[in-house]
Design an enzyme around this catalytic site. Structure first.
Site, PDB file in Angstrom:
ATOM      1  N   ASN A  18      -9.344  44.067 -10.144  1.00 48.49           N
ATOM      2  CA  ASN A  18      -8.706  43.756  -8.760  1.00 48.49           C
ATOM      3  C   ASN A  18      -7.615  45.596  -7.927  1.00 48.49           C
ATOM      4  O   ASN A  18      -6.869  45.111  -6.856  1.00 48.49           O
ATOM      5  CB  ASN A  18      -7.737  42.817  -8.414  1.00 48.49           C
TER       6      ASN A  18
ATOM      7  N   CYS B 257       0.050  39.583  -8.655  1.00 49.43           N
ATOM      8  CA  CYS B 257       0.615  39.117  -9.948  1.00 49.43           C
ATOM      9  C   CYS B 257       1.956  39.560 -10.602  1.00 49.43           C
ATOM     10  O   CYS B 257       2.390  38.880 -11.871  1.00 49.43           O
ATOM     11  CB  CYS B 257      -0.638  38.312 -10.586  1.00 49.43           C
TER      12      CYS B 257
END
Ligand SMILES: *Cc1c(COP(=O)(O)O)cnc(C)c1O
Length: 391
Positions: A151, A325
């Site tokens: 990601n 995150c």
């Protein structure tokens, strides 16, 4: 002021055609798909149709598709489910050093339960070193879990090559394909994996709807207990509007996919060429590896990522430093460090991730504004000034 969203690896805008497809499933078709009356049957047909669409596109059987809530949940159901089902056969799991927290923290949690986990290193381009993975295999190894594309860097992993090894050694193979499904062609059976996670909001579908491919014959231990929905793997009433939206989003994402990938890659290439030409002391991460067409990870040396992010945000440009995150804690990204990038450079790294709604005008705006933001930040950066003195 122009607003440019370049954080599509964190989440995407829901396509309006997806929203339209979902709307009847709130106030018109609202039965529980598991009820026997006509309201339930209507809902059941819609659920079945969504399952058929998604499984056809992924070239899997309908019985191999479990609808879940999120990509993180799919990863948990897969990794914990295999750990539980196969623990009598062995207690060893192999993963990589660059996984998303959804897989990484699940593995770490299993370590506390007595499992042993090997974290396979990556090379300087962020590709898992297959030889190291081979060496890590033991007779107790029950699972390999490895992401399809990262990601943060967009670097695609050699899943097919690794699945040959896991098959030879009779080890279950799970891949976190949350960054690839809907962006590049992904067929779990061609990849040779046993389980695969994906999530609708990464391809212009709704948030809170995801999927898990579980190959027929693969046993999963229970992680969530409840009723019989989703083959008892994911009990709880299925988010019908969500899965209808996911099916529509996947249909849209996979239509003319090659063409869209080419366009996105051209746009990224234009962006990277201009950034390198306009800004000194920058480096594109993972450039020599196969990458997702829309992801660009750039290290701006002698700067802090957070200040770049805020500087760009002030100009209406949305990007990410590290992964979404991990951007709450100011630790350098474990992904970039695993690639051998120095801590200071990792701290100055920004992820630009393009999506289908980005235009050339968006990119032209960014390549005009970003150099100014960087230059301004560097004039006040002690790190940059120290570097200038040393030159
Ligand atoms: C976003 C992401 C996830 C999490 O998916 P959610 O649906 O947001 O839970 C997992 N893995 C990767 C690689 C991701 O990019």
């Amino acid at each position: 002021m122009r607003r440019v969203y370049l954080d599509n690896n964190a989440t995407t805008k829901t396509d309006e055609r997806v929203l339209e497809a979902m709307l009847p499933y709130f106030c018109e078709v609202y039965g529980n798909a598991h009820s026997m009356h006509s309201f339930g049957q209507e809902a059941g047909r819609a659920l079945d149709s969504a399952r058929e669409t998604v499984s056809n596109i992924l070239k899997i059987e309908k019985s191999e598709l479990i609808f879940t809530g999120t990509g993180v949940e799919s990863n948990n159901l897969a990794i914990r489910g295999i750990a539980r089902a196969y623990k009598r056969r062995g207690n060893h799991i192999i993963t990589s050093a660059i996984e998303h927290p959804g897989a990484k923290n699940t593995c770490q949690d299993l370590e506390r339960e007595g499992f042993e986990v090997s974290y396979i290193p990556v090379d300087k381009n962020g590709v898992v070193i297959v030889e190291e993975l081979k060496k890590a295999i033991r007779k107790e190894t029950i699972l390999v879990t490895l992401m399809h594309a990262n990601n943060e860097t967009g670097v695609v992993q050699p899943i097919e090559e690794i699945s040959k090894i896991t098959r030879e050694n009779k080890i279950v193979f799970h891949t976190d394909a949350v960054q690839t499904v809907g962006k590049i062609p992904v067929y779990p059976k061609e990849l040779g994996v046993d389980l695969m996670s994906f999530s609708a909001h990464k391809f212009n579908g709704p948030k809170g709807t995801a999927g898990l491919f579980v190959k027929n014959g693969i046993r999963l231990g229970k992680v969530i207990t409840g009723g019989g929905q989703e083959r008892k793997i994911r009990p709880g009433t299925t988010n019908l509007a969500g899965v209808v939206g996911m099916a529509k989003a996947l249909e849209l994402a996979t239509a003319n996919m090659e063409e869209k990938m080419k366009e996105e890659e051209e746009l990224r290439s234009f962006f990277e060429t201009e950034m390198v030409a306009r800004i000194p002391e920058i480096k594109i991460n993972g450039k020599e590896a196969t990458r997702l067409p829309g992801t660009s990870s750039i290290s701006f040396r002698h700067l802090e990522g957070e200040s770049i992010l805020l500087g760009l945000d002030y100009k209406g440009i949305a990007v990410s430093s590290g992964s979404a995150c991990s951007s709450d804690d100011l630790q350098a990204s474990h992904v970039l460090l695993a690639m051998g990038i120095e801590v200071v450079d990792a701290h100055g790294t920004i992820r630009f991730s393009l999506g289908k709604f980005n235009t050339r005008e968006d990119i032209e705006y960014v390549i005009e504004e970003a150099p100014k933001v960087i230059e301004k930040l560097r004039t006040i950066s002690p790190l940059w000034n120290e570097f200038q003195l040393k030159k």
